[in-house]
Design a protein around this motif. Structure first.
Motif, PDB file in Angstrom:
ATOM      1  N   ASP A 157      17.938   0.686  39.404  1.00 25.06           N
ATOM      2  CA  ASP A 157      18.860   0.822  40.404  1.00 25.06           C
ATOM      3  C   ASP A 157      18.938  -0.201  41.269  1.00 25.06           C
ATOM      4  O   ASP A 157      19.991  -0.759  41.851  1.00 25.06           O
ATOM      5  CB  ASP A 157      18.982   2.209  40.787  1.00 25.06           C
ATOM      6  CG  ASP A 157      19.489   3.407  39.837  1.00 25.06           C
ATOM      7  OD1 ASP A 157      19.874   2.897  38.621  1.00 25.06           O
ATOM      8  OD2 ASP A 157      19.453   4.393  40.172  1.00 25.06           O
ATOM      9  N   GLU A 158      17.837  -0.443  42.080  1.00 25.21           N
ATOM     10  CA  GLU A 158      17.756  -1.330  43.332  1.00 25.21           C
ATOM     11  C   GLU A 158      18.144  -2.808  43.012  1.00 25.21           C
ATOM     12  O   GLU A 158      18.587  -3.268  43.703  1.00 25.21           O
ATOM     13  CB  GLU A 158      16.279  -1.038  43.854  1.00 25.21           C
ATOM     14  CG  GLU A 158      15.147  -1.257  43.128  1.00 25.21           C
ATOM     15  CD  GLU A 158      14.658  -0.131  42.342  1.00 25.21           C
ATOM     16  OE1 GLU A 158      13.222   0.088  42.108  1.00 25.21           O
ATOM     17  OE2 GLU A 158      15.195   0.785  42.281  1.00 25.21           O
ATOM     18  N   ALA A 159      17.705  -3.035  41.585  1.00 26.71           N
ATOM     19  CA  ALA A 159      18.227  -4.385  41.303  1.00 26.71           C
ATOM     20  C   ALA A 159      19.634  -4.471  41.081  1.00 26.71           C
ATOM     21  O   ALA A 159      20.191  -5.429  41.496  1.00 26.71           O
ATOM     22  CB  ALA A 159      17.369  -4.812  40.132  1.00 26.71           C
TER      23      ALA A 159
ATOM     24  N   HIS B 110      21.470  -4.627  44.306  1.00 23.69           N
ATOM     25  CA  HIS B 110      21.340  -6.115  44.976  1.00 23.69           C
ATOM     26  C   HIS B 110      22.361  -6.996  44.448  1.00 23.69           C
ATOM     27  O   HIS B 110      22.853  -7.816  45.156  1.00 23.69           O
ATOM     28  CB  HIS B 110      19.879  -6.247  44.752  1.00 23.69           C
ATOM     29  CG  HIS B 110      19.459  -7.870  45.130  1.00 23.69           C
ATOM     30  ND1 HIS B 110      19.187  -7.896  46.630  1.00 23.69           N
ATOM     31  CD2 HIS B 110      19.521  -9.189  44.682  1.00 23.69           C
ATOM     32  CE1 HIS B 110      19.125  -9.343  46.866  1.00 23.69           C
ATOM     33  NE2 HIS B 110      19.248 -10.079  45.612  1.00 23.69           N
ATOM     34  N   PHE B 111      22.388  -7.077  43.185  1.00 18.42           N
ATOM     35  CA  PHE B 111      23.340  -7.941  42.522  1.00 18.42           C
ATOM     36  C   PHE B 111      24.840  -7.377  42.894  1.00 18.42           C
ATOM     37  O   PHE B 111      25.793  -8.216  43.212  1.00 18.42           O
ATOM     38  CB  PHE B 111      23.303  -7.758  40.713  1.00 18.42           C
ATOM     39  CG  PHE B 111      21.954  -8.073  40.302  1.00 18.42           C
ATOM     40  CD1 PHE B 111      20.984  -9.054  40.866  1.00 18.42           C
ATOM     41  CD2 PHE B 111      21.499  -7.387  39.225  1.00 18.42           C
ATOM     42  CE1 PHE B 111      19.866  -9.258  40.389  1.00 18.42           C
ATOM     43  CE2 PHE B 111      20.212  -7.902  38.873  1.00 18.42           C
ATOM     44  CZ  PHE B 111      19.301  -8.726  39.579  1.00 18.42           C
ATOM     45  N   ARG B 112      25.131  -5.950  43.028  1.00 20.55           N
ATOM     46  CA  ARG B 112      26.624  -5.657  43.478  1.00 20.55           C
ATOM     47  C   ARG B 112      26.672  -6.241  44.900  1.00 20.55           C
ATOM     48  O   ARG B 112      27.880  -6.868  45.016  1.00 20.55           O
ATOM     49  CB  ARG B 112      26.617  -4.201  43.393  1.00 20.55           C
ATOM     50  CG  ARG B 112      27.833  -3.590  43.746  1.00 20.55           C
ATOM     51  CD  ARG B 112      27.853  -2.048  43.954  1.00 20.55           C
ATOM     52  NE  ARG B 112      27.773  -1.536  42.508  1.00 20.55           N
ATOM     53  CZ  ARG B 112      28.854  -1.439  41.795  1.00 20.55           C
ATOM     54  NH1 ARG B 112      30.037  -1.384  42.277  1.00 20.55           N
ATOM     55  NH2 ARG B 112      28.475  -0.836  40.660  1.00 20.55           N
TER      56      ARG B 112
ATOM     57  N   GLU C 176      20.619 -15.218  44.337  1.00 21.24           N
ATOM     58  CA  GLU C 176      20.294 -13.722  44.282  1.00 21.24           C
ATOM     59  C   GLU C 176      20.705 -13.346  42.761  1.00 21.24           C
ATOM     60  O   GLU C 176      19.946 -12.521  42.279  1.00 21.24           O
ATOM     61  CB  GLU C 176      21.043 -13.323  45.453  1.00 21.24           C
ATOM     62  CG  GLU C 176      20.548 -13.554  46.690  1.00 21.24           C
ATOM     63  CD  GLU C 176      19.157 -13.324  46.989  1.00 21.24           C
ATOM     64  OE1 GLU C 176      18.528 -12.431  46.529  1.00 21.24           O
ATOM     65  OE2 GLU C 176      18.450 -14.271  47.386  1.00 21.24           O
ATOM     66  N   LEU C 177      21.989 -13.729  42.409  1.00 22.49           N
ATOM     67  CA  LEU C 177      22.455 -13.403  41.362  1.00 22.49           C
ATOM     68  C   LEU C 177      21.499 -13.719  40.106  1.00 22.49           C
ATOM     69  O   LEU C 177      21.234 -13.094  38.943  1.00 22.49           O
ATOM     70  CB  LEU C 177      23.814 -13.801  40.889  1.00 22.49           C
ATOM     71  CG  LEU C 177      25.062 -12.972  41.664  1.00 22.49           C
ATOM     72  CD1 LEU C 177      26.254 -13.476  41.305  1.00 22.49           C
ATOM     73  CD2 LEU C 177      24.831 -11.571  41.393  1.00 22.49           C
TER      74      LEU C 177
END
Length: 334
Positions: free
Chosen positions: A71-73, A76-78, A125-126
């Protein structure tokens, strides 16, 4: 008696439960009941996939792995996506797309106006998605050890509001790619939230990866079709199909010849997914002139000429050569 779609659903629910009988009979080239040897074409023997999973992909052209990305990844993308939509981050080469149902007067700097980010390879980041060990471990099962990230997308399927423009016609991803062989290309597609039929999940036609690349055109749909949303001219609409219901972090890997699409988003929210197409760096480019892919080459050339002032002699191969990024192994041909 189960229909084919029902049988597929049962198998999907048991993919993480390897069959002891299959494992006992398996060698590098055979699996099953021993009396029916299987020659693997679409997967490699690297001890990641169970024999059951390999058989499933060989037969159907896709493989769903549950709860692969934490979920944390995903969160982060969101967050990075939202920053880009607010224009807090500028990414070279990024193509920001919006649904044709959104008028220019509604094009505000927030996610409600963006239906897709494409080619985010320059966004650090993405692009982390494309280098995640969880993803690459599975990608290597299809491409081999030398892996290029070729095509990146973050899809933000908008609410449809009855205009039917959020649909994606049934298509084959290979239509867009001027590199081969197809069997060394795979897409990783991760749900960023629950995805089901209400918000337009992926729908696939199992086994169609065994066919050939078909002619694609814009479908004649009421309300129009989004730019570069090409669809197959001729396929059997009555063929059994599977709707891939996925939870946040679930990831499906599929072959570029697999016929697939997605339905309308009938909810009030946006449906997000992030994906990357990978290819073996041992793949090679082809000239698409005189083939069914000329239609996509012309559109891509027009975009490149308009956005980057590219010359008239630019080719589809040129546009892909600048996008590819080595993510594992060695760069050989691509």
């Amino acid at each position: 008696m189960f229909r084919a779609a029902d049988r597929l659903k049962v198998v999907l629910q048991h993919l993480d439960r390897p069959s002891s009988r299959i494992k006992a009979c398996a060698t590098s080239a055979q699996v099953g009941a021993c009396t029916h040897p299987v020659e693997f074409r679409y997967t490699t023997d690297n001890d990641v996939l169970t024999p059951e999973q390999r058989l499933f992909y060989e037969e159907n052209g896709f493989l769903l792995i549950k709860n692969l990305i934490p979920d944390e990844a995903i969160d982060h993308f969101r967050t990075e996506f939202e920053k880009i939509c607010r224009r807090e981050v500028k990414v070279p080469g990024l193509l920001v797309m919006r649904d044709i149902a959104i008028s220019k007067s509604e094009f505000l700097p927030d996610q409600s106006a963006v239906s897709k980010l494409q080619d985010f390879q320059e966004d650090q980041e993405l692009f982390r998605y494309c280098t995640l060990p969880q993803i690459l471990t599975y990608v290597e099962c299809f491409t081999g050890p030398n892996i290029m990230a070729m095509h990146t997308m973050l899809i933000n399927k908008p609410p449809d509001a009855g205009k039917k423009t959020s649909r994606h016609p049934m298509h084959q991803d290979l239509h867009y790619f001027p590199f081969r062989p197809a069997d060394h290309i795979v897409c990783a597609w991760t749900a960023m939230e629950r995805v089901d039929r209400s918000n337009g999940c992926l729908v696939v036609l199992p086994g169609t990866h065994k066919g050939t690349l078909k002619q694609h055109d814009y479908p004649d749909w009421e309300g129009g079709v989004n730019k570069m949303y090409h669809g197959i001219r001729d396929y059997d609409p009555d063929q059994e199909r599977v709707h891939l219901v996925m939870e946040k972090g679930d990831t499906v890997f599929f072959h570029p010849l697999l016929i697939h699409g997605s339905g309308m988003n009938r909810t009030q929210g946006f449906r997000k997914a992030i994906s990357c197409h990978y290819a073996s760096s041992d793949c090679y480019y082809i000239d698409v002139k005189g083939t069914s892919q000329e239609i996509i080459e012309q559109e891509v050339k027009e975009i490149a000429q308009r956005k980057y002032n590219a010359g008239s002699d630019i080719t589809l191969q040129d546009t892909w050569a600048v996008r590819g990024r080595l993510v594992k192994g060695q760069r050989t041909v691509l």
